[in-house]
Write an enzyme that holds these catalytic residues in place. Structure first.
Site, PDB file in Angstrom:
ATOM      1  NE  ARG A   1       5.575  -3.480  -4.680  1.00  0.00           N
ATOM      2  CZ  ARG A   1       4.243  -3.555  -4.521  1.00  0.00           C
ATOM      3  NH1 ARG A   1       3.699  -3.300  -3.348  1.00  0.00           N
ATOM      4  NH2 ARG A   1       3.472  -3.878  -5.536  1.00  0.00           N
TER       5      ARG A   1
ATOM      6  CG  ASP B   1       0.170   2.089  -5.923  1.00  0.00           C
ATOM      7  OD1 ASP B   1      -0.985   1.693  -6.105  1.00  0.00           O
ATOM      8  OD2 ASP B   1       0.906   1.652  -5.016  1.00  0.00           O
TER       9      ASP B   1
ATOM     10  N   GLY C   1       0.870  -1.161   0.000  1.00  0.00           N
ATOM     11  CA  GLY C   1       0.000   0.000   0.000  1.00  0.00           C
ATOM     12  C   GLY C   1       0.913   1.219   0.000  1.00  0.00           C
ATOM     13  CB  ALA C   2       1.100   4.134  -2.258  1.00  0.00           C
TER      14      ALA C   2
HETATM   15  O1  MRU Z   1       0.830  -3.948  -4.888  1.00  0.00           O
HETATM   16  P1  MRU Z   1       0.117  -3.266  -3.764  1.00  0.00           P
HETATM   17  O2  MRU Z   1      -0.761  -4.189  -3.006  1.00  0.00           O
HETATM   18  O3  MRU Z   1       1.048  -2.490  -2.877  1.00  0.00           O
HETATM   19  O4  MRU Z   1      -0.828  -2.210  -4.504  1.00  0.00           O
HETATM   20  C1  MRU Z   1      -1.523  -1.307  -3.725  1.00  0.00           C
HETATM   21  C2  MRU Z   1      -2.507  -0.485  -4.442  1.00  0.00           C
HETATM   22  O5  MRU Z   1      -2.615  -0.512  -5.641  1.00  0.00           O
HETATM   23  C3  MRU Z   1      -3.318   0.451  -3.593  1.00  0.00           C
HETATM   24  O6  MRU Z   1      -4.540   0.729  -4.201  1.00  0.00           O
HETATM   25  C4  MRU Z   1      -2.557   1.758  -3.391  1.00  0.00           C
HETATM   26  O7  MRU Z   1      -1.264   1.534  -2.966  1.00  0.00           O
HETATM   27  C5  MRU Z   1      -3.246   2.661  -2.427  1.00  0.00           C
HETATM   28  S1  MRU Z   1      -3.108   2.120  -0.751  1.00  0.00           S
HETATM   29  C6  MRU Z   1      -3.846   3.318   0.189  1.00  0.00           C
END
Ligand code: MRU
Length: 358
Positions: free
Chosen positions: A95, A243, A53-54
């Site tokens: 990432r 993200d 999650g970002a």
């Molecule tokens: O690969 P992830 O699970 O880290 O991807 C996360 C997302 O796409 C979320 O929608 C985004 O990070 C927003 S979290 C508040």
């Protein structure tokens, strides 16, 4: 677990010189916290989506640098700074798509540079303060985003969401999920359709878990059922996180978000992306420039299956994110307010300084 317990969950925290984080890969079956002290462990936790999650990755990175800086020998500032930069670059390589990671690492780097002439202990203390500030700011931003998001909904609405943008992915409340908790608190009846989110199942494993524990009515669907659910009139809005947002309003989010937005536009259902302004990359003109992470093929063929579900020689393509074109979005919800199209104009009003400096 109560609504409050879910909304106020703290999944990344610092205990002295240890970074404690919930291992999200084990949910919903096991709740286990990891105690991390080395750069390698921290890199692995981000890469393997133990912390994901970002915003959560950004918070994690702030604490990581504050902790790791204490382990670096510092005979002089230049030697210390070289090692700091090496560790920061290393964490940043885990990432590529979520901008919060590099954004928060840059914030920590700026603190190191600003305290160059101070005593080393003072510099380390300043890093501690900055890491805590990043965390506290995120909590406040999520609350505002959730309030603005709720203002877009009315009692009885159905909303479809993709991936996970709840407390687990942030610090509290979440972004795209925050309005659902506030709706429950306000006694509204909002029903959430949760995409399972292939291939890593963040929707099934995390979002439906969090919503259910909080008592928010939700229904889990496979990603390819969204069109039918919309056609049946069950959904009045699409809420997903982000993200990285480009200056023109293009939004990178979990793979599948763009397809969902295209389907929603077909049915005339408004699509909103919700996230903190730290996710807007003002240096990035359009979605074309956003790097898209590619992940191992085993996530498609093997993970979560008892046996591989495709022959070993079958080729796969596993991009972890896609970019939703700004033309498909009815709005972008930030802690500063809701940006409506045209986004370059609304961003200029909401973020005059940032837009001026590009
Ligand atoms: O690969 P992830 O699970 O880290 O991807 C996360 C997302 O796409 C979320 O929608 C985004 O990070 C927003 S979290 C508040």
């Amino acid at each position: 677990m109560s609504l409050e317990a879910v909304m106020y969950a703290v999944n990344v925290r610092r205990e002295g010189n240890t970074l404690v984080t919930l291992d999200q890969t084990l949910l919903p079956n096991v709740t286990e916290y990891l105690n991390l002290t080395t750069a390698e462990e921290m890199w692995e936790a981000i890469y393997s989506l133990r912390v994901r999650g970002a915003p959560a990755i950004g918070i994690f990175a702030g604490y990581a640098m504050a902790i790791l800086a204490k382990q670096i020998p510092a005979p002089d500032f230049d030697t210390f700074y070289q090692d700091c930069t090496r560790l920061s670059d290393y964490l940043n390589s885990s990432r590529p798509t979520a901008v919060n990671l590099s954004c928060m690492l840059r914030r920590m780097d700026a603190v190191v540079q600003a305290n160059k002439d101070k005593a080393h202990e003072e510099l380390l203390a300043a890093l501690d303060v900055e890491a805590k500030a990043i965390h506290d700011e995120d909590i406040a931003m999520c609350r505002k985003i959730s309030e603005y998001g709720l203002s877009l909904l009315k009692d009885g609405d159905g909303v479809i969401t993709h991936c996970n943008a709840g407390p687990i992915a942030t610090s509290r409340y979440g972004t795209a999920q925050g309005p659902f908790y506030l709706s429950k608190e306000a006694g509204m009846n909002i029903h959430v359709y949760v995409d399972e989110t292939r291939p890593l199942l963040q929707g099934a494993r995390l979002t439906s878990y969090e919503l259910t524990k909080a008592g928010v009515p939700c229904t889990l669907i496979c990603d390819n059922m969204a069109s039918l659910v919309m056609k049946q009139g069950k959904v009045q809005a699409v809420f997903f996180g982000c993200d990285r947002i480009a200056r023109n309003g293009d939004v990178a989010n979990k793979i599948g978000s763009s397809g969902l937005a295209i389907i929603a536009n077909h049915y005339g259902i408004p699509v909103y992306s919700l996230g903190p302004s730290t996710t807007i990359d003002f240096n990035c003109p359009t979605g074309e420039q956003i790097p898209i992470e590619e992940r191992p093929h085993s996530e498609i063929k093997e993970l979560f299956y008892e046996k591989p579900m495709a022959l070993p020689e079958v080729q796969c393509y596993n991009p972890a994110f896609d970019v939703t074109d700004h033309s498909l979005l009815a709005g972008i919800v930030t802690e500063q307010g809701i940006a409506y199209p045209p986004f370059s104009e609304s961003f200029a009003k909401l973020f005059p300084e940032e837009m001026k400096n590009v």
